[in-house]
Design a protein around this motif. Structure first.
Motif, PDB file in Angstrom:
ATOM      1  N   ILE A 148       0.842  -1.199   0.000  1.00 21.22           N
ATOM      2  CA  ILE A 148       0.000   0.000   0.000  1.00 21.22           C
ATOM      3  C   ILE A 148       0.878   1.249   0.000  1.00 21.22           C
ATOM      4  O   ILE A 148       0.600   2.228  -0.721  1.00 21.22           O
ATOM      5  CB  ILE A 148      -0.956  -0.007   1.208  1.00 21.22           C
ATOM      6  N   ARG A 149       1.937   1.213   0.775  1.00 22.75           N
ATOM      7  CA  ARG A 149       2.846   2.369   0.830  1.00 22.75           C
ATOM      8  C   ARG A 149       3.470   2.622  -0.538  1.00 22.75           C
ATOM      9  O   ARG A 149       3.618   3.774  -0.963  1.00 22.75           O
ATOM     10  CB  ARG A 149       3.928   2.123   1.880  1.00 22.75           C
ATOM     11  N   GLU A 150       3.783   1.548  -1.266  1.00 28.08           N
ATOM     12  CA  GLU A 150       4.374   1.721  -2.586  1.00 28.08           C
ATOM     13  C   GLU A 150       3.359   2.292  -3.577  1.00 28.08           C
ATOM     14  O   GLU A 150       3.690   3.148  -4.402  1.00 28.08           O
ATOM     15  CB  GLU A 150       4.909   0.372  -3.098  1.00 28.08           C
ATOM     16  N   VAL A 151       2.095   1.821  -3.514  1.00 24.88           N
ATOM     17  CA  VAL A 151       1.062   2.374  -4.386  1.00 24.88           C
ATOM     18  C   VAL A 151       0.858   3.855  -4.080  1.00 24.88           C
ATOM     19  O   VAL A 151       0.735   4.688  -4.986  1.00 24.88           O
ATOM     20  CB  VAL A 151      -0.259   1.596  -4.237  1.00 24.88           C
ATOM     21  N   ALA A 152       0.837   4.196  -2.791  1.00 23.42           N
ATOM     22  CA  ALA A 152       0.658   5.595  -2.399  1.00 23.42           C
ATOM     23  C   ALA A 152       1.838   6.455  -2.840  1.00 23.42           C
ATOM     24  O   ALA A 152       1.671   7.624  -3.196  1.00 23.42           O
ATOM     25  CB  ALA A 152       0.466   5.688  -0.891  1.00 23.42           C
ATOM     26  N   ARG A 153       3.025   5.876  -2.841  1.00 21.12           N
ATOM     27  CA  ARG A 153       4.216   6.628  -3.221  1.00 21.12           C
ATOM     28  C   ARG A 153       4.211   6.997  -4.689  1.00 21.12           C
ATOM     29  O   ARG A 153       4.792   8.015  -5.092  1.00 21.12           O
ATOM     30  CB  ARG A 153       5.469   5.800  -2.898  1.00 21.12           C
ATOM     31  N   ASP A 210     -10.935 -10.013   6.126  1.00 18.96           N
ATOM     32  CA  ASP A 210     -11.575  -9.135   7.109  1.00 18.96           C
ATOM     33  C   ASP A 210     -10.646  -8.843   8.281  1.00 18.96           C
ATOM     34  O   ASP A 210     -10.686  -7.752   8.855  1.00 18.96           O
ATOM     35  CB  ASP A 210     -12.862  -9.781   7.611  1.00 18.96           C
ATOM     36  N   LEU A 211      -9.800  -9.809   8.634  1.00 19.30           N
ATOM     37  CA  LEU A 211      -8.819  -9.578   9.689  1.00 19.30           C
ATOM     38  C   LEU A 211      -7.823  -8.509   9.264  1.00 19.30           C
ATOM     39  O   LEU A 211      -7.502  -7.585  10.027  1.00 19.30           O
ATOM     40  CB  LEU A 211      -8.097 -10.887  10.014  1.00 19.30           C
ATOM     41  N   LEU A 212      -7.346  -8.607   8.030  1.00 20.38           N
ATOM     42  CA  LEU A 212      -6.394  -7.616   7.537  1.00 20.38           C
ATOM     43  C   LEU A 212      -7.047  -6.236   7.418  1.00 20.38           C
ATOM     44  O   LEU A 212      -6.433  -5.221   7.746  1.00 20.38           O
ATOM     45  CB  LEU A 212      -5.821  -8.070   6.202  1.00 20.38           C
ATOM     46  N   SER A 213      -8.304  -6.188   6.972  1.00 19.66           N
ATOM     47  CA  SER A 213      -9.026  -4.913   6.913  1.00 19.66           C
ATOM     48  C   SER A 213      -9.225  -4.335   8.310  1.00 19.66           C
ATOM     49  O   SER A 213      -9.165  -3.116   8.510  1.00 19.66           O
ATOM     50  CB  SER A 213     -10.384  -5.105   6.233  1.00 19.66           C
ATOM     51  N   PHE A 214      -9.461  -5.211   9.283  1.00 17.20           N
ATOM     52  CA  PHE A 214      -9.625  -4.765  10.669  1.00 17.20           C
ATOM     53  C   PHE A 214      -8.348  -4.122  11.191  1.00 17.20           C
ATOM     54  O   PHE A 214      -8.383  -3.083  11.872  1.00 17.20           O
ATOM     55  CB  PHE A 214     -10.015  -5.959  11.542  1.00 17.20           C
ATOM     56  N   TRP A 215      -7.214  -4.714  10.853  1.00 14.75           N
ATOM     57  CA  TRP A 215      -5.950  -4.122  11.298  1.00 14.75           C
ATOM     58  C   TRP A 215      -5.675  -2.788  10.602  1.00 14.75           C
ATOM     59  O   TRP A 215      -4.966  -1.946  11.145  1.00 14.75           O
ATOM     60  CB  TRP A 215      -4.813  -5.106  11.055  1.00 14.75           C
ATOM     61  N   LEU A 216      -6.253  -2.588   9.429  1.00 17.01           N
ATOM     62  CA  LEU A 216      -6.078  -1.312   8.741  1.00 17.01           C
ATOM     63  C   LEU A 216      -7.010  -0.232   9.280  1.00 17.01           C
ATOM     64  O   LEU A 216      -6.655   0.951   9.310  1.00 17.01           O
ATOM     65  CB  LEU A 216      -6.321  -1.474   7.240  1.00 17.01           C
ATOM     66  N   LEU A 271      -6.757   3.696  10.075  1.00 16.81           N
ATOM     67  CA  LEU A 271      -6.401   4.185  11.407  1.00 16.81           C
ATOM     68  C   LEU A 271      -5.276   5.206  11.291  1.00 16.81           C
ATOM     69  O   LEU A 271      -4.432   5.105  10.389  1.00 16.81           O
ATOM     70  CB  LEU A 271      -5.950   3.013  12.279  1.00 16.81           C
ATOM     71  N   PRO A 272      -5.233   6.191  12.175  1.00 14.76           N
ATOM     72  CA  PRO A 272      -4.201   7.222  12.067  1.00 14.76           C
ATOM     73  C   PRO A 272      -2.788   6.668  11.995  1.00 14.76           C
ATOM     74  O   PRO A 272      -1.971   7.119  11.182  1.00 14.76           O
ATOM     75  CB  PRO A 272      -4.418   8.074  13.321  1.00 14.76           C
ATOM     76  N   GLU A 273      -2.486   5.655  12.829  1.00 18.24           N
ATOM     77  CA  GLU A 273      -1.122   5.124  12.829  1.00 18.24           C
ATOM     78  C   GLU A 273      -0.817   4.372  11.536  1.00 18.24           C
ATOM     79  O   GLU A 273       0.315   4.373  11.057  1.00 18.24           O
ATOM     80  CB  GLU A 273      -0.895   4.209  14.046  1.00 18.24           C
ATOM     81  N   VAL A 274      -1.842   3.743  10.948  1.00 14.58           N
ATOM     82  CA  VAL A 274      -1.651   3.068   9.668  1.00 14.58           C
ATOM     83  C   VAL A 274      -1.439   4.100   8.563  1.00 14.58           C
ATOM     84  O   VAL A 274      -0.537   3.969   7.734  1.00 14.58           O
ATOM     85  CB  VAL A 274      -2.844   2.153   9.348  1.00 14.58           C
ATOM     86  N   GLY A 275      -2.283   5.138   8.572  1.00 12.51           N
ATOM     87  CA  GLY A 275      -2.136   6.188   7.576  1.00 12.51           C
ATOM     88  C   GLY A 275      -0.777   6.846   7.623  1.00 12.51           C
ATOM     89  O   GLY A 275      -0.173   7.133   6.577  1.00 12.51           O
ATOM     90  N   GLU A 276      -0.275   7.058   8.833  1.00  9.57           N
ATOM     91  CA  GLU A 276       1.051   7.670   8.967  1.00  9.57           C
ATOM     92  C   GLU A 276       2.133   6.739   8.421  1.00  9.57           C
ATOM     93  O   GLU A 276       3.066   7.186   7.741  1.00  9.57           O
ATOM     94  CB  GLU A 276       1.317   7.986  10.434  1.00  9.57           C
ATOM     95  N   LEU A 324      -0.655   8.017   3.962  1.00  7.45           N
ATOM     96  CA  LEU A 324      -1.974   8.348   3.446  1.00  7.45           C
ATOM     97  C   LEU A 324      -2.841   8.946   4.549  1.00  7.45           C
ATOM     98  O   LEU A 324      -2.617   8.688   5.733  1.00  7.45           O
ATOM     99  CB  LEU A 324      -2.684   7.103   2.897  1.00  7.45           C
ATOM    100  N   ALA A 325      -3.846   9.694   4.141  1.00  9.29           N
ATOM    101  CA  ALA A 325      -4.844  10.199   5.081  1.00  9.29           C
ATOM    102  C   ALA A 325      -6.203  10.174   4.407  1.00  9.29           C
ATOM    103  O   ALA A 325      -6.322  10.435   3.203  1.00  9.29           O
ATOM    104  CB  ALA A 325      -4.489  11.626   5.513  1.00  9.29           C
ATOM    105  N   ASP A 326      -7.235   9.823   5.172  1.00 17.47           N
ATOM    106  CA  ASP A 326      -8.622   9.855   4.696  1.00 17.47           C
ATOM    107  C   ASP A 326      -8.850   8.979   3.465  1.00 17.47           C
ATOM    108  O   ASP A 326      -9.665   9.309   2.590  1.00 17.47           O
ATOM    109  CB  ASP A 326      -9.048  11.293   4.377  1.00 17.47           C
ATOM    110  N   VAL A 327      -8.165   7.867   3.388  1.00 10.52           N
ATOM    111  CA  VAL A 327      -8.389   6.916   2.296  1.00 10.52           C
ATOM    112  C   VAL A 327      -9.185   5.736   2.843  1.00 10.52           C
ATOM    113  O   VAL A 327      -8.760   5.114   3.822  1.00 10.52           O
ATOM    114  CB  VAL A 327      -7.063   6.445   1.678  1.00 10.52           C
TER     115      VAL A 327
END
Length: 496
Positions: free
Chosen positions: A67-72, A162-168, A221-226, A230-233
């Motif tokens: 995800i970080r690479e796609v965002a980059r 769903d577990l992975l989405s939950f962690w995000l 989640l804020p810590e995931v976004g940081e 990403l923010a607000d995705v």
């Protein structure tokens, strides 16, 4: 949250397989549909003291990296995750993972279906769930855990996507297409089969709230976004069972079609509006799984290219340098057609191990010529797989009262030209091969629609795929063609 500009929607499509995972950038516009793989990583069950586990935290790390690479590399509007079905993680009252999830190939469910049958008959189970009763279905995995400390402490069960989405996101739930593979989902009401869970002594309260494909799970989640920049995705619930996403990615038109999602497993069947719950369908081990837009995937799980990949791995371990997959496939084209055929769905081919020896054992037991070389074994596997496709597509069509004009073969197997041609020969109808990335395309299209793209239904999504992606046609050859084989006689040999 929803993009309002005319620019294409760009999403991260996380497509997880049992042997590898990929994170793709998917760009969707009015006449644009483009995939770019930006991160790939190996995956596989980890053996520990005879048990098989998923390194789910390692998978999560790789998902974040992708995800970080796609965002980059560009603006990102959404994230969606699809994966294989049935496996799950158990969380405690503080939403902490109690143990690494077990693989569906773990032997802990040996004998469990017979145990369940004492309480709920196969007919009763099928009438509620419409599900092919495979020994690794979630219901059997959970029954095998009754009395275990993990299940006793569990407050929530989350299937892997769903577990992975939950962690995000911190938002728990169960996407319906994947929930429909568990054996605990009522295929008629599209809700959890709570009474069934109670009869089996399962803690039904651990089953999370259901959600539809295309619904918004929540923002990062804020810590995931940081961490990923990403923010607000939003994370979008796609058809999180990879086959549900792959069937969205079938570029079908108005014709009456069957599909084969060919990869590690092969999922072979039809897309219907209502389930087929007849006794004949149950006896034939057909499954009714939920699809996107309330469709039903009436299909059969058929052993897939797993058998060939395990054979190649065995030959590599034995240092047979001429047994690379490209070399084997090239040589298998000219190998004798249908010389040896076996039941490719034999349960002995389910678990890791020396697959070539198992194929030879099956041939010996069936009175077939024993394939002695890697090329002969490769041709045996592909011929037998095409026969399984033939048998199950014809049976699905008969059970559903449908005709089949064309077969769409998608997934990794669509790149195997020999398998595609053999499938056309076996069925006697055209096979349209591709796209290989059908699951990632379906994932991206469902996200794009949720984010405002003008894709009102499956027909619109598939029309966009046809406009933007080529498929390879394979026409059935006459029996008189060189090395085409007698498929009727071969089918009779397998069924004897």
């Amino acid at each position: 949250m929803i993009p309002r500009s005319a620019e294409p929607i760009r999403v991260a499509a996380v497509d997880l397989g049992a042997t590898s995972g990929r994170v793709m950038a998917c760009r969707v516009g009015a006449r644009t549909l483009h995939l770019e793989q930006l991160h790939r990583f190996p995956n596989g069950a980890v053996p520990v003291h005879g048990d098989l586990y998923w390194d789910v935290l390692g998978i999560h790390r790789e998902v974040l990296t992708g995800i970080r690479e796609v965002a980059r590399t560009g603006r990102l509007h959404g994230i969606g995750i699809d994966s294989w079905a049935v496996d799950y993680g158990l969380l405690d009252c503080d939403d902490r993972l109690l143990a690494n999830p077990r693989s569906h190939r773990d032997p802990r469910t040996d004998g469990v279906p017979a145990q369940v049958r004492k309480t709920v008959t196969d007919t009763e189970l099928y009438d509620v769930t419409g599900l092919q009763q495979l020994p690794f279905n979630t219901v059997y995995q959970l029954v095998s855990e009754i009395g275990s400390p993990a299940l006793e402490a569990a407050e929530r069960m989350l299937l892997l996507p769903d577990l992975l989405s939950f962690w995000l996101t911190g938002q728990a739930g169960a996407e319906r297409t994947n929930a429909s593979t568990t054996g605990l989902y009522d295929v008629r009401t599209r809700e959890w089969a709570i009474d069934l869970a109670k009869r089996l002594g399962l803690p039904w309260a651990i089953l999370p709230q259901l959600r539809d494909p295309g619904s918004v799970v929540g923002p990062l989640l804020p810590e995931v976004g940081e961490y990923v920049g990403l923010a607000d995705v939003p994370v979008i619930a796609v058809g999180s069972h990879d086959t549900a996403s792959a069937v969205v990615g079938v570029p079908a038109g108005e014709e009456s079609f069957a599909f084969i999602s060919s990869g590690t497993w092969s999922l072979v069947g039809l897309e219907l509006e209502t389930p087929v719950l007849s006794e004949e369908a149950r006896a034939a081990d057909f499954t009714n799984e939920g699809g996107v837009d309330d469709t039903i995937r009436f299909l059969k799980n058929v052993m897939g290219l797993w058998v060939l990949s395990e054979s190649v791995r065995t030959w590599a371990d034995k240092r047979l340098t001429d047994a690379s997959l490209p070399a084997l496939l090239a040589a298998a084209v000219d190998a004798p057609a249908l010389r040896t055929v076996v039941d490719i769905n034999d349960p002995r081919l389910l678990t890791p191990g020396d697959m070539p020896t198992r194929i030879q054992d099956l041939a010996r037991e069936a009175g077939e010529p024993i394939p002695r070389t890697p090329v002969a074994i490769t041709r045996t596997i592909l011929d037998s797989l095409a026969l399984a496709y033939r048998r199950n597509i014809r049976l699905a069509a008969s059970l559903a009262g449908r005709d089949v004009d064309v077969v769409h073969l998608v997934g990794g197997g669509s790149q195997n030209s020999l398998l595609c041609q053999l499938t056309a020969d076996a069925l006697g109808v055209p096979v349209l091969a591709g796209p290989a990335e059908a699951a990632a395309l379906g994932n991206g299209l469902v996200q794009a629609r949720a984010l405002g793209a003008d894709l009102p239904d499956l027909a619109a999504m598939r029309a966009l795929i046809r406009r933007t992606h080529d498929v390879r046609p394979f026409l059935p050859r006459p029996r008189s063609a060189p090395n085409s084989g007698d498929w009727e006689a071969a089918a009779a040999r397998v069924s004897r």
